[in-house]
Design a protein around this motif. Structure first.
Motif, short mmCIF file in Angstrom:
data_model
loop_
_atom_site.label_atom_id
_atom_site.label_comp_id
_atom_site.label_asym_id
_atom_site.label_seq_id
_atom_site.Cartn_x
_atom_site.Cartn_y
_atom_site.Cartn_z
N SER A 1 30.76 -22.13 18.46
CA SER A 1 29.75 -23.10 18.98
C SER A 1 29.84 -23.59 20.43
N PRO A 2 31.09 -23.81 21.03
CA PRO A 2 31.52 -24.43 22.55
C PRO A 2 30.33 -24.05 23.44
N ILE A 3 29.88 -22.96 23.67
CA ILE A 3 29.15 -22.68 24.78
C ILE A 3 27.60 -22.81 24.40
N ASP A 4 27.23 -22.39 23.30
CA ASP A 4 25.92 -22.27 22.54
C ASP A 4 25.40 -23.65 22.56
N GLU A 5 26.32 -24.60 22.15
CA GLU A 5 25.93 -25.85 21.78
C GLU A 5 25.54 -26.69 23.13
N VAL A 6 26.46 -26.42 24.07
CA VAL A 6 26.22 -27.47 25.33
C VAL A 6 25.03 -26.81 26.09
N ILE A 7 24.66 -25.52 26.04
CA ILE A 7 23.34 -25.00 26.53
C ILE A 7 22.36 -25.58 25.79
N ARG A 8 22.25 -25.59 24.69
CA ARG A 8 21.05 -26.28 23.86
C ARG A 8 20.98 -27.96 24.07
N GLU A 9 21.93 -28.39 24.53
CA GLU A 9 22.08 -29.88 24.78
C GLU A 9 21.64 -30.20 26.25
N ALA A 10 21.69 -29.21 27.08
CA ALA A 10 21.35 -29.14 28.59
C ALA A 10 19.70 -29.25 28.39
N ALA A 11 19.32 -28.25 27.61
CA ALA A 11 17.85 -27.99 27.77
C ALA A 11 17.13 -28.82 27.07
N VAL A 12 17.30 -29.33 25.82
CA VAL A 12 16.70 -30.21 24.93
C VAL A 12 16.94 -31.82 25.30
N LEU A 13 18.23 -32.13 25.41
CA LEU A 13 18.53 -33.58 25.77
C LEU A 13 18.28 -34.03 27.24
#
Length: 481
Positions: free
Chosen positions: A316-328
């Motif tokens: 998850s480390p990279i996938d989650e931080v990409i999602r966070e950058a776009a959504v949040l």
């Protein structure tokens, strides 16, 4: 009564001598382990205190002739020319890390016409001996005919047993010349990297502070020669000089910037060295407006074997931080992935999951495109986008890994993080040049948005590509690497 009394001082003296000897041996051992001897081997007298921070950086690319890319009037510095320039500047030493050594295309019949650049580079490496330049190579390729020839020409070669060390491979690709100039990028020592594959990297000149730190990574590899284990204690000679918390302050093409090196896997990170995943995380977290990522493969999975059983799990480390950058945070994210013979079918599932995040959100932009040239049946690497980098509005990360969980977990790689400070001239920094390279590829006719429909089980039953590429792609959709 007198006997024991006479022997007691003698025993006490013997114990003192033994203890003293042990203390001396321990002191010598500590001195060897924690020695702070300069790692420059007296070459030009360069140290941490007097190394150069006023550096020049150049973006280098290999763009195959088969690809028609609009260069936007910018100076395109070929990768092969960059390598030759580095070797021309060498006066004392050249240190190279690469697992692949196939510059002469000896295993291909007939020899391709576009293999000339690899042959020229190999000849220039051979000529280093006549100029009094030491060539040191760290690799895993014990069967390479080219390395054997180079060894006959007095190159020093150390081999890493990556299977024993990490159960992985060596993905690292970098050069250090005179411990003043460096190269880091996606290219291997392979004629394909100089002709058929699309590669991207940077040359950094007159930057001995950064070269000093990269040389410490080289020494880490160098000292693993023929070992089947990683020592638990290391010398200060391989301790990192800079990291994400204390990056090197420098000038890049007269522009203020900071830089540091990262490595992977975690077991290959010496004291104070930042891990690749941490570096990527920091660059994404610090982005303000956009994040552009270009990699050959994107797959947030890690595969491990234990007692003969293979287990694959979400990484998850990279996938989650990409999602966070776009959504949040509302950061514009673009992900450019290569579509080729070895693309894992689960890539499409993760891409679809990423793209679905912004469907009902107004302040959310996350787009994915696949880069592909028409493949020839016998030449699946022709036109392959082999890039491995990320650029944001204020920083770049340039690495050796694709963004695949297993790569970071077990394979050795090196990354370079450069962050530009305020006040730079628009369009003139290396960040601007890499951003322009990404946008050129993103807007080219080779970058396509993948569309498809699902069956009742939620699996893709077909993928729609433009008509001119559909037939050449459909046979590869569900092939495992």
């Amino acid at each position: 009564m007198a006997g024991p009394t006479t022997q007691e001082p003698l025993k006490t003296q013997q114990k003192c001598i033994a203890i003293f000897a042990l203390v001396c041996c321990f002191a010598v051992l500590l001195a060897l382990i924690f020695s702070s001897v300069e790692i420059w081997d007296d070459e030009d007298g360069i140290t941490e205190e007097n190394c150069s921070r006023n550096c020049q950086i150049v973006l280098v690319e290999n763009i195959p002739d088969e690809l028609s890319l609009h260069m936007d009037g910018r100076l395109h510095f070929p990768l092969s020319a960059g390598f030759h320039l580095l070797l021309d500047q060498a006066k004392h030493s050249v240190e190279v890390v690469s697992s692949v050594w196939d510059l002469n295309s000896w295993d291909v019949e007939p020899i391709p016409s576009n293999a000339k650049q690899g042959q020229l580079l190999f000849q220039q490496l051979l000529s280093l001996k006549s100029r009094g330049v030491k060539l040191k190579i760290a690799s895993t390729n014990t069967n390479s005919s080219e390395l054997k020839v180079l060894q006959e020409h007095h190159a020093e070669i150390h081999f890493l047993n990556m299977k024993a060390l990490t159960r992985g491979g060596l993905h690292s690709s970098f050069w250090i010349v005179d411990r003043k100039h460096i190269y880091i990028g996606s290219a291997d020592m392979d004629w394909r990297s100089l002709s058929k594959r699309k590669e991207l990297g940077v040359l950094v000149y007159n930057c001995s502070c950064l070269a000093l730190d990269l040389h410490r990574v080289f020494l880490y590899y160098w000292q693993l020669h023929d070992k089947d284990y990683i020592p638990s204690i290391w010398s200060k000679r391989v301790t990192a000089l800079y990291g994400k918390q204390d990056a090197l302050e420098l000038q890049l093409n007269a522009t203020p910037a900071t830089a540091y090196l990262s490595t992977s896997p975690e077991i290959f990170c010496s004291k104070d060295r930042t891990r690749d995943v941490e570096a990527i995380y920091q660059v994404i977290q610090n982005a303000k407006t956009f994040i552009y990522i270009s990699v050959t493969d994107y797959l947030p999975l890690v595969k491990r074997s234990f007692r003969g059983t293979s287990v694959t799990r979400y990484w998850s480390p990279i996938d989650e931080v990409i999602r966070e950058a776009a959504v949040l945070r509302g950061i514009r994210v673009r992900l450019l992935i290569s579509f080729w013979k070895k693309t894992h079918p689960l890539t499409f599932n993760f891409v679809t999951s990423l793209k679905s995040l912004c469907m009902q959100l107004h302040n959310c932009s996350l787009d994915v495109r696949f880069f592909s040239q028409k493949e020839q049946k016998d030449d699946f690497q022709l036109g392959l986008n082999h890039n491995k980098y990320m650029v944001t509005d204020n920083a770049i990360y340039l690495g050796n890994h694709d963004w695949v969980g297993s790569d970071f977990a077990v394979n050795a790689g090196v990354g370079l993080v450069v962050k530009m400070k305020g006040g730079e001239d628009e369009g003139k920094t290396v960040l601007d040049h890499i951003k322009a390279a990404f946008e050129r590829d993103w807007n080219s006719r080779y970058a396509k948005s993948l569309q498809g429909s699902k069956d009742q089980q939620g699996k893709y039953k077909h993928m729609k590509w433009p008509k001119d590429q559909r037939e050449t792609k459909k046979e590869n959709y569900w092939k495992n690497p």
